[in-house]
Design a protein around this motif. Structure first.
Motif, PDB file in Angstrom:
ATOM      1  N   GLY B 266       0.811  -1.210   0.000  1.00  0.00           N
ATOM      2  CA  GLY B 266       0.000   0.000   0.000  1.00  0.00           C
ATOM      3  C   GLY B 266       0.847   1.265   0.000  1.00  0.00           C
ATOM      4  O   GLY B 266       0.538   2.239  -0.670  1.00  0.00           O
ATOM      5  N   ARG B 267       1.939   1.235   0.771  1.00  0.00           N
ATOM      6  CA  ARG B 267       2.707   2.468   0.905  1.00  0.00           C
ATOM      7  C   ARG B 267       3.646   2.707  -0.271  1.00  0.00           C
ATOM      8  O   ARG B 267       3.834   3.830  -0.716  1.00  0.00           O
ATOM      9  CB  ARG B 267       3.498   2.485   2.213  1.00  0.00           C
ATOM     10  N   TYR B 268       4.270   1.644  -0.753  1.00  0.00           N
ATOM     11  CA  TYR B 268       5.307   1.867  -1.768  1.00  0.00           C
ATOM     12  C   TYR B 268       5.004   1.226  -3.122  1.00  0.00           C
ATOM     13  O   TYR B 268       5.705   1.493  -4.093  1.00  0.00           O
ATOM     14  CB  TYR B 268       6.664   1.365  -1.251  1.00  0.00           C
ATOM     15  N   GLY B 269       3.967   0.375  -3.181  1.00  0.00           N
ATOM     16  CA  GLY B 269       3.732  -0.348  -4.438  1.00  0.00           C
ATOM     17  C   GLY B 269       2.817   0.403  -5.388  1.00  0.00           C
ATOM     18  O   GLY B 269       1.766  -0.110  -5.768  1.00  0.00           O
ATOM     19  N   TYR B 270       3.189   1.607  -5.757  1.00  0.00           N
ATOM     20  CA  TYR B 270       2.296   2.409  -6.592  1.00  0.00           C
ATOM     21  C   TYR B 270       2.828   2.631  -8.001  1.00  0.00           C
ATOM     22  O   TYR B 270       2.182   3.281  -8.814  1.00  0.00           O
ATOM     23  CB  TYR B 270       1.985   3.758  -5.937  1.00  0.00           C
ATOM     24  N   ALA B 271       3.959   2.102  -8.337  1.00  0.00           N
ATOM     25  CA  ALA B 271       4.545   2.389  -9.653  1.00  0.00           C
ATOM     26  C   ALA B 271       3.608   1.960 -10.780  1.00  0.00           C
ATOM     27  O   ALA B 271       3.498   2.639 -11.808  1.00  0.00           O
ATOM     28  CB  ALA B 271       5.897   1.691  -9.788  1.00  0.00           C
ATOM     29  N   PHE B 272       2.883   0.849 -10.557  1.00  0.00           N
ATOM     30  CA  PHE B 272       1.997   0.351 -11.621  1.00  0.00           C
ATOM     31  C   PHE B 272       0.930   1.367 -11.994  1.00  0.00           C
ATOM     32  O   PHE B 272       0.484   1.440 -13.125  1.00  0.00           O
ATOM     33  CB  PHE B 272       1.335  -0.970 -11.187  1.00  0.00           C
ATOM     34  N   GLN B 274       1.092   4.390 -12.406  1.00  0.00           N
ATOM     35  CA  GLN B 274       1.490   5.456 -13.316  1.00  0.00           C
ATOM     36  C   GLN B 274       2.376   4.955 -14.452  1.00  0.00           C
ATOM     37  O   GLN B 274       3.053   5.737 -15.105  1.00  0.00           O
ATOM     38  CB  GLN B 274       2.156   6.605 -12.553  1.00  0.00           C
ATOM     39  N   SER B 275       2.370   3.627 -14.688  1.00  0.00           N
ATOM     40  CA  SER B 275       3.156   3.149 -15.835  1.00  0.00           C
ATOM     41  C   SER B 275       2.256   3.133 -17.072  1.00  0.00           C
ATOM     42  O   SER B 275       1.115   2.679 -17.024  1.00  0.00           O
ATOM     43  CB  SER B 275       3.726   1.752 -15.560  1.00  0.00           C
ATOM     44  N   GLU B 276       2.796   3.652 -18.141  1.00  0.00           N
ATOM     45  CA  GLU B 276       2.028   3.760 -19.392  1.00  0.00           C
ATOM     46  C   GLU B 276       1.961   2.386 -20.058  1.00  0.00           C
ATOM     47  O   GLU B 276       2.926   1.630 -20.042  1.00  0.00           O
ATOM     48  CB  GLU B 276       2.737   4.730 -20.352  1.00  0.00           C
ATOM     49  N   ASP B 277       0.808   2.057 -20.646  1.00  0.00           N
ATOM     50  CA  ASP B 277       0.735   0.840 -21.459  1.00  0.00           C
ATOM     51  C   ASP B 277       1.562   1.026 -22.709  1.00  0.00           C
ATOM     52  O   ASP B 277       1.588   2.100 -23.298  1.00  0.00           O
ATOM     53  CB  ASP B 277      -0.725   0.576 -21.876  1.00  0.00           C
ATOM     54  N   GLU B 278       2.279  -0.029 -23.124  1.00  0.00           N
ATOM     55  CA  GLU B 278       3.108   0.106 -24.327  1.00  0.00           C
ATOM     56  C   GLU B 278       2.394  -0.524 -25.506  1.00  0.00           C
ATOM     57  O   GLU B 278       1.684  -1.491 -25.371  1.00  0.00           O
ATOM     58  CB  GLU B 278       4.447  -0.594 -24.097  1.00  0.00           C
TER      59      GLU B 278
END
Ligand SMILES: Cc1cc2nc3c(=O)[nH]c(=O)nc-3n(C[C@H](O)[C@H](O)[C@H](O)COP(=O)(O)O)c2cc1C
Ligand code: SF4
Ligand code: SF4
Ligand code: SF4
Lengths: 403, 278
Positions: B266-272, B274-278
């Motif tokens: 919850g605290r740090y697993g947020y990269a997904f 904001q990752s753009e679909d390729e």
């Protein structure tokens, strides 16, 4: 008046200090038989009537403490012998345990009976290995002589921290934690070891209990003052001819301790007294005049802002640079602070820096404000008393002839 | 219901429920006391001594964060002794630690009239930043040893016991065991210690980097409230967003599920997110 020997075994007592024969020669077997025939309340009444006060430094009335623990709600209770003895210049518990370990242990068993504890701990300074062995042997004697009566006594060894002698830090240490003092209240009498009511006493206090029950209250109160009956062990060190541990009655003139041929036997070094540090590192410097005019008794010393503490008396002749001594004391506190609270963790360091730079006069205002905050706001006695010796030094210009 | 407790605070009579601390009673009387180590969701550590008050009949001042109110107590929150203690506590901390990211300490210094130079010039806690993992940074030159992180990691929240105080006196410090780096320690990177740290001594890696680059601008940060999507517990998340990027995730301290505490996902697993679909 010279030396008395009640807590310390009289010279004619020759039996092995750790033996069953010693139990009988000192009357400790009789003391246990006496209390087992009493109900616990009566035991506590005797202790209260004897006027024994704690010998670990704070001089709290022992009978009141026993009553609190006895009355505190709780199935499980503990008693603890505090043999951590790490105050500078204090070595009386060591001598007591070497010469008569069965006395303090008998006191511990009496305490357990009186407050209703089945489990007892002896917490002993880590460096005192030989003393620990003496204590263990004495304990074995008690076991074999069937004197334990179901009380389980366990010896725990400290690991070289002065702060672990503070009662609540000591509990944390026994529980396997860092010896950081706890906030009071709640007091140990209601919430001590593993949150149970706990009675903790200094070795010498327990030895007093043993000799009290080996005799009786009127015997006990033959010596001392009406307010503080009994005798006190004093540990003399530094510039004194007969350094060592002596037993004296409360109320004895300090001058006698210095010069009596059976006690201090005169100032050593230059032969002229410069100052006495009374009560160890957390104590107070007294001038030669103050030493000449006061007695070993709480009321007399209170007028000087001093206390007997553990009974340590460090002597300095008139050639000693007391500024250097004050710096050593400041280093002791800075190194022994547990680091838990701000006034002490940082305050002891700043005091050390100020004292090492000999700025106690130029920064006297800062020193006083810092000392006041440490006395007022530190969690435990270490931080609260760390500035006392320095303050007593500042307040007595005659101790700084070269300043 | 148990009988309520009546005490006076600065001469004013206050009635509180049994078990109320003096700190809470002072707050109720609108004579609030400053605090540093106290935290609403943690056991009082009693360490900072900023909250001391004068209690009639007590030889020393008492820590109001943990002292429970009793009938008839007479409390002073601004006596000379109290003010001196507060001021000295602030001055000692300022002489030791870097307070630039410690608003509560700055405020204590201000209200107590502390002189930051009074005890300065001696030993400090200045030390290199420990940047040994991807999630948070330890800049212990800012630490004030408030014990909050230790408590959050221990039985007040996380029950991981990865960190503790080591050393003594002025050398006491927060340690992950034998001076180890965090990845070698028992740390599970929940960041709950970071969440309660009042000084920026523990700080999210992203925030740390942005501050280093001079890019961290509180006024430009917006927060979005959401619920964590990883599991079914339902932890409330606040996403702190700067330039359309999540830069920090917290949870409200008063949230009934989290009390401000989260897990590593919850605290740090947020990269997904904001990752753009390729
Ligand atoms: C820093 C510090 C160290 C202490 N060390 C000892 C010690 O080594 N032995 C001791 O008996 N009491 C020591 N005390 C006092 C204990 O906290 C406690 O008051 C004492 O054991 C109570 O026993 P008494 O009533 O028999 O004196 C120390 C107190 C402080 C604040
Ligand atoms: S006064 Fe000193 S020794 Fe006592 S708790 Fe505070 S830091 Fe530790
Ligand atoms: S991140 Fe979590 S586990 Fe790691 S030290 Fe902090 S509180 Fe403990
Ligand atoms: S790292 Fe932060 S939370 Fe931990 S003790 Fe230091 S200031 Fe407090």
């Amino acid at each position: 008046m010279g030396e008395i020997r009640r807590l310390l075994p009289p010279h004619e007592v020759r039996s092995d200090p750790q033996s069953a024969e010693r139990m009988r020669e000192r009357g400790f077997d009789q003391a246990l038989a006496t209390i087992w025939a009493m109900n616990p309340e009566t035991v506590i009444e005797w202790v209260t009537a004897s006027g024994i006060k704690g010998r670990g430094g704070a001089a709290f009335p022992t009978g009141i403490k026993w009553t609190s623990v006895r009355q505190a709600p709780g199935e499980i209770k503990y008693v603890v012998m505090n043999a951590d003895e790490s105050e500078l210049g204090t070595f009386k518990d060591r001598v007591l345990l070497e010469q008569d370990p069965l006395g303090a242990l008998t006191g511990l068993l009496i305490a357990a009976y009186a407050v209703g504890a089945r489990k007892a701990f002896c917490y002993i300074r880590g460096e005192y290995r030989e003393v620990e062995q003496a204590l263990a042997n004495a304990l074995e004697t008690l076991r074999q002589g069937d004197w334990l009566r179901g009380v389980d006594v366990e010896i725990r060894r400290g690991a070289g921290a002065y702060i672990a002698g503070e009662e609540t830090a000591l509990f944390n240490s026994i529980e396997g934690k860092r010896p950081e003092p706890r906030v009071k209240p709640p007091f140990p009498t209601v919430k001590g070891l593993w949150s149970s009511p706990t009675l903790i006493q200094n070795v010498e206090t327990l030895a007093n209990v043993a000799v009290l029950f080996a005799h009786d209250v009127s015997w006990f109160t033959q010596y001392g003052t009406p307010k503080t009956p009994g005798t006190k062990l004093v540990a003399l060190s530094g510039h004194i001819r007969r350094a060592g541990v002596y037993e004296v009655p409360f109320g004895v003139p300090l001058a006698d301790i210095v010069s009596d041929p059976d006690l201090g036997g005169q100032v050593a070094g230059s032969g002229r007294l410069g100052a006495v540090l009374l009560g160890g590192a957390a104590g107070t410097f007294l001038t030669p005049e103050e030493v000449m005019n006061h007695h070993l008794d709480y009321e007399s010393l209170q007028a000087l802002g001093a206390s007997i503490g553990s009974g340590a008396m460090m002597f300095f002749d008139d050639t000693v640079d007391l500024g250097w001594v004050v710096a050593r004391l400041a280093r002791f506190f800075a190194e022994e602070s547990c680091g838990q609270c701000v006034p002490c963790r940082i305050g002891t360091r700043r005091l050390l820096e100020i004292v090492e730079a000999k700025q106690w006069e130029s920064r006297v205002h800062d020193v006083r404000a810092l000392a006041q905050a440490m006395r007022d706001a530190s969690i435990c006695g270490l931080g609260q008393t760390a500035p006392l010796a320095l303050l007593s030094f500042i307040e007595r210009p005659q101790l700084r002839p070269h300043a | 219901m148990e009988k309520s407790i009546s005490l006076t605070i600065d001469g004013q009579v206050v009635t509180v429920a049994p078990g109320t601390t003096l700190r809470a009673a002072c707050e109720q009387a609108q004579h609030p006391v400053p605090t540093l180590c106290w935290h609403e969701n943690l056991t009082p550590a009693n360490a900072c001594r900023a909250c001391v008050v004068e209690l009639k009949g007590s030889r020393t001042l008492v820590a109001s964060c943990s002292r429970v109110a009793e009938d008839g107590m007479e409390v002073l929150t601004a006596s000379e002794r109290v003010q001196n203690a507060r001021q000295v506590v602030a001055e000692l901390l300022l002489s030791t630690s870097d307070a630039t990211l410690a608003p509560s300490l700055q405020e204590l210094a201000q209200i107590s009239g502390a002189d930051p130079n009074r005890f300065a010039g001696g030993a400090t806690w200045a030390q290199p930043v420990r940047d040994d993992n991807n999630l948070y940074v330890r800049d212990l030159s800012k630490c004030i040893l408030c014990y909050r992180c230790v408590e959050a990691c221990g039985d007040d929240a996380q029950n991981t016991f990865a960190i503790a105080v080591a050393g003594r006196g002025f050398d006491a410090h927060i340690d992950a065991g034998f001076g180890r780096e965090l990845p070698e320690s028992d740390c599970v990177f929940c960041g709950n210690c970071v969440a309660v740290c009042p000084t920026g001594a523990l700080i999210g890696k992203k925030e740390y980097e942005l501050r280093q680059e001079g890019q961290w601008d509180e006024s430009q940060i917006t927060t979005t409230e959401t619920v964590c999507s990883y599991c079914g517990v339902g932890c409330d998340l606040q996403l702190h967003v700067l330039d359309n990027q999540i830069v920090k995730v917290t949870s409200p301290a008063d949230h009934p599920v989290t009390h401000g505490m989260l897990c590593v996902k919850g605290r740090y697993g947020y990269a997904f997110a904001q990752s753009e679909d390729e």
